[in-house]
Design an enzyme around this catalytic site. Sequence first.
Site, PDB file in Angstrom:
ATOM      1  N   ASN A 144      50.852   0.451-101.674  1.00  0.00           N
ATOM      2  CA  ASN A 144      51.478   1.780-101.603  1.00  0.00           C
ATOM      3  C   ASN A 144      52.538   1.712-100.509  1.00  0.00           C
ATOM      4  O   ASN A 144      52.213   1.765 -99.328  1.00  0.00           O
ATOM      5  CB  ASN A 144      50.417   2.833-101.270  1.00  0.00           C
ATOM      6  N   TRP A 145      53.790   1.625-100.939  1.00  0.00           N
ATOM      7  CA  TRP A 145      54.875   1.491 -99.958  1.00  0.00           C
ATOM      8  C   TRP A 145      55.224   2.823 -99.297  1.00  0.00           C
ATOM      9  O   TRP A 145      56.029   2.864 -98.381  1.00  0.00           O
ATOM     10  CB  TRP A 145      56.127   0.916-100.619  1.00  0.00           C
ATOM     11  N   LYS A 146      54.676   3.897 -99.817  1.00  0.00           N
ATOM     12  CA  LYS A 146      55.022   5.236 -99.320  1.00  0.00           C
ATOM     13  C   LYS A 146      56.557   5.397 -99.302  1.00  0.00           C
ATOM     14  O   LYS A 146      57.225   4.832-100.164  1.00  0.00           O
ATOM     15  CB  LYS A 146      54.410   5.478 -97.939  1.00  0.00           C
TER      16      LYS A 146
ATOM     17  N   HIS B 257      46.968  11.404-103.401  1.00  0.00           N
ATOM     18  CA  HIS B 257      46.921  10.731-102.092  1.00  0.00           C
ATOM     19  C   HIS B 257      46.789  11.796-101.005  1.00  0.00           C
ATOM     20  O   HIS B 257      47.376  12.877-101.107  1.00  0.00           O
ATOM     21  CB  HIS B 257      48.192   9.899-101.892  1.00  0.00           C
TER      22      HIS B 257
ATOM     23  N   GLU C  16      48.143  12.128 -98.253  1.00  0.00           N
ATOM     24  CA  GLU C  16      49.416  12.591 -97.673  1.00  0.00           C
ATOM     25  C   GLU C  16      50.055  13.647 -98.571  1.00  0.00           C
ATOM     26  O   GLU C  16      50.721  14.563 -98.079  1.00  0.00           O
ATOM     27  CB  GLU C  16      50.348  11.387 -97.445  1.00  0.00           C
TER      28      GLU C  16
ATOM     29  N   GLU D  49      39.504   6.782 -99.940  1.00  0.00           N
ATOM     30  CA  GLU D  49      40.335   6.599 -98.753  1.00  0.00           C
ATOM     31  C   GLU D  49      39.942   7.618 -97.683  1.00  0.00           C
ATOM     32  O   GLU D  49      40.432   8.759 -97.700  1.00  0.00           O
ATOM     33  CB  GLU D  49      41.801   6.814 -99.110  1.00  0.00           C
TER      34      GLU D  49
ATOM     35  N   GLY E  35      46.354   4.585 -91.979  1.00  0.00           N
ATOM     36  CA  GLY E  35      47.443   4.391 -91.025  1.00  0.00           C
ATOM     37  C   GLY E  35      47.006   4.457 -89.566  1.00  0.00           C
ATOM     38  O   GLY E  35      47.835   4.552 -88.668  1.00  0.00           O
TER      39      GLY E  35
ATOM     40  N   SER F 283      43.666   1.347 -93.640  1.00  0.00           N
ATOM     41  CA  SER F 283      43.894   0.296 -92.634  1.00  0.00           C
ATOM     42  C   SER F 283      43.350  -1.069 -93.058  1.00  0.00           C
ATOM     43  O   SER F 283      42.813  -1.814 -92.233  1.00  0.00           O
ATOM     44  CB  SER F 283      43.303   0.706 -91.283  1.00  0.00           C
TER      45      SER F 283
ATOM     46  N   GLY G 187      48.390   0.346 -97.565  1.00  0.00           N
ATOM     47  CA  GLY G 187      49.631   0.989 -97.144  1.00  0.00           C
ATOM     48  C   GLY G 187      50.434   0.060 -96.251  1.00  0.00           C
ATOM     49  O   GLY G 187      51.143  -0.834 -96.716  1.00  0.00           O
ATOM     50  N   GLY G 188      50.288   0.244 -94.935  1.00  0.00           N
ATOM     51  CA  GLY G 188      51.092  -0.500 -93.965  1.00  0.00           C
ATOM     52  C   GLY G 188      51.158  -1.998 -94.207  1.00  0.00           C
ATOM     53  O   GLY G 188      52.248  -2.595 -94.170  1.00  0.00           O
TER      54      GLY G 188
HETATM   55  C1  PEP Z   1      47.351   4.360 -97.993  1.00  0.00           C
HETATM   56  O1  PEP Z   1      48.517   4.657 -97.894  1.00  0.00           O
HETATM   57  O2  PEP Z   1      46.729   4.726 -98.984  1.00  0.00           O
HETATM   58  C2  PEP Z   1      46.718   3.589 -96.931  1.00  0.00           C
HETATM   59  C3  PEP Z   1      45.466   3.238 -97.080  1.00  0.00           C
HETATM   60  O3  PEP Z   1      47.492   3.272 -95.822  1.00  0.00           O
HETATM   61  P1  PEP Z   1      47.114   2.221 -94.670  1.00  0.00           P
HETATM   62  O4  PEP Z   1      46.684   0.946 -95.360  1.00  0.00           O
HETATM   63  O5  PEP Z   1      48.389   2.070 -93.902  1.00  0.00           O
HETATM   64  O6  PEP Z   1      46.004   2.811 -93.881  1.00  0.00           O
END
Ligand code: PEP
Length: 249
Positions: free
Chosen positions: A5-7, A93, A95, A165, A171, A211, A232-233
């Site tokens: 997930n590049w957001k 999601h 966010e 999640e 994040g 994370s 994500g990150g």
């Molecule tokens: C996400 O965006 O769904 C996520 C899990 O982000 P991260 O891996 O950065 O915590």
Amino acid sequence: MIVANWKMNKGIVQSQQFAEELKAYAEKHKVVNADIVICPPYTSLDVVNKKISGSAIKLGAQNLFYETSGAFTGEVSAGMLKSCGCEYVILGHSERRKHFNETNAIVNKKVLKALDEGLKPIVCIGENLQEHDDKLTEPVIEEQLTKSLAHVSTEDIGNITIAYEPIWAIGTGKNATPHQAESVHNFLRKKIKKMYNENVSKNIRIIYGGSISPDNAKELFASPSVNGGLVGGASLEVESFVKIINSSL
Ligand code: PEP
């Protein structure tokens, strides 16, 4: 299943570069045991699709709008995503729930529309820090699960992936422990068995997100109840993403 997930990151050039490098990796290492899904921003879907074509890497979007077409300025439909080559779409999601006020009812409309149009939803659920500390994880995610999947038939449920999640882990660099993830995934399977049947509960893919990094991925993926990860990150750099894919194989 490993989902990137590049957001709201990467323009056209960076997206193309990433896709080329990942494709080369997948071909070199003959990655066939994992479903790898890249979810770029809308603006990069088409170029990433072209770059990954002919490889085992799949394309997903990060959202959609539940109407078919019309006066919905700024929105993108399921049909438009299909036309860009998407097979998957992330829905609900945290966010989007937080910044764009997406309720379970809205997520459900999006899920039903995605299924109708032949897209495979990756439905995100998870509790926030307060709920976690108050030991409310189970009732919170049960409500999200049942409401987000309302009216999804036994026939269609096979096209759904659930992403657990915990919001406090997204994040933040603070991941759930493998034991925490496993016990929540087992709880979800029990609920899904009640909603559908044993077969569905055994076969539905439930992935963990929050994370995930090259350092913790192997441990998190070790449980048979954890069928992969939403990243994500650590999905923004090919090197770390590839390490996470390797941990799942
Ligand atoms: C996400 O965006 O769904 C996520 C899990 O982000 P991260 O891996 O950065 O915590």
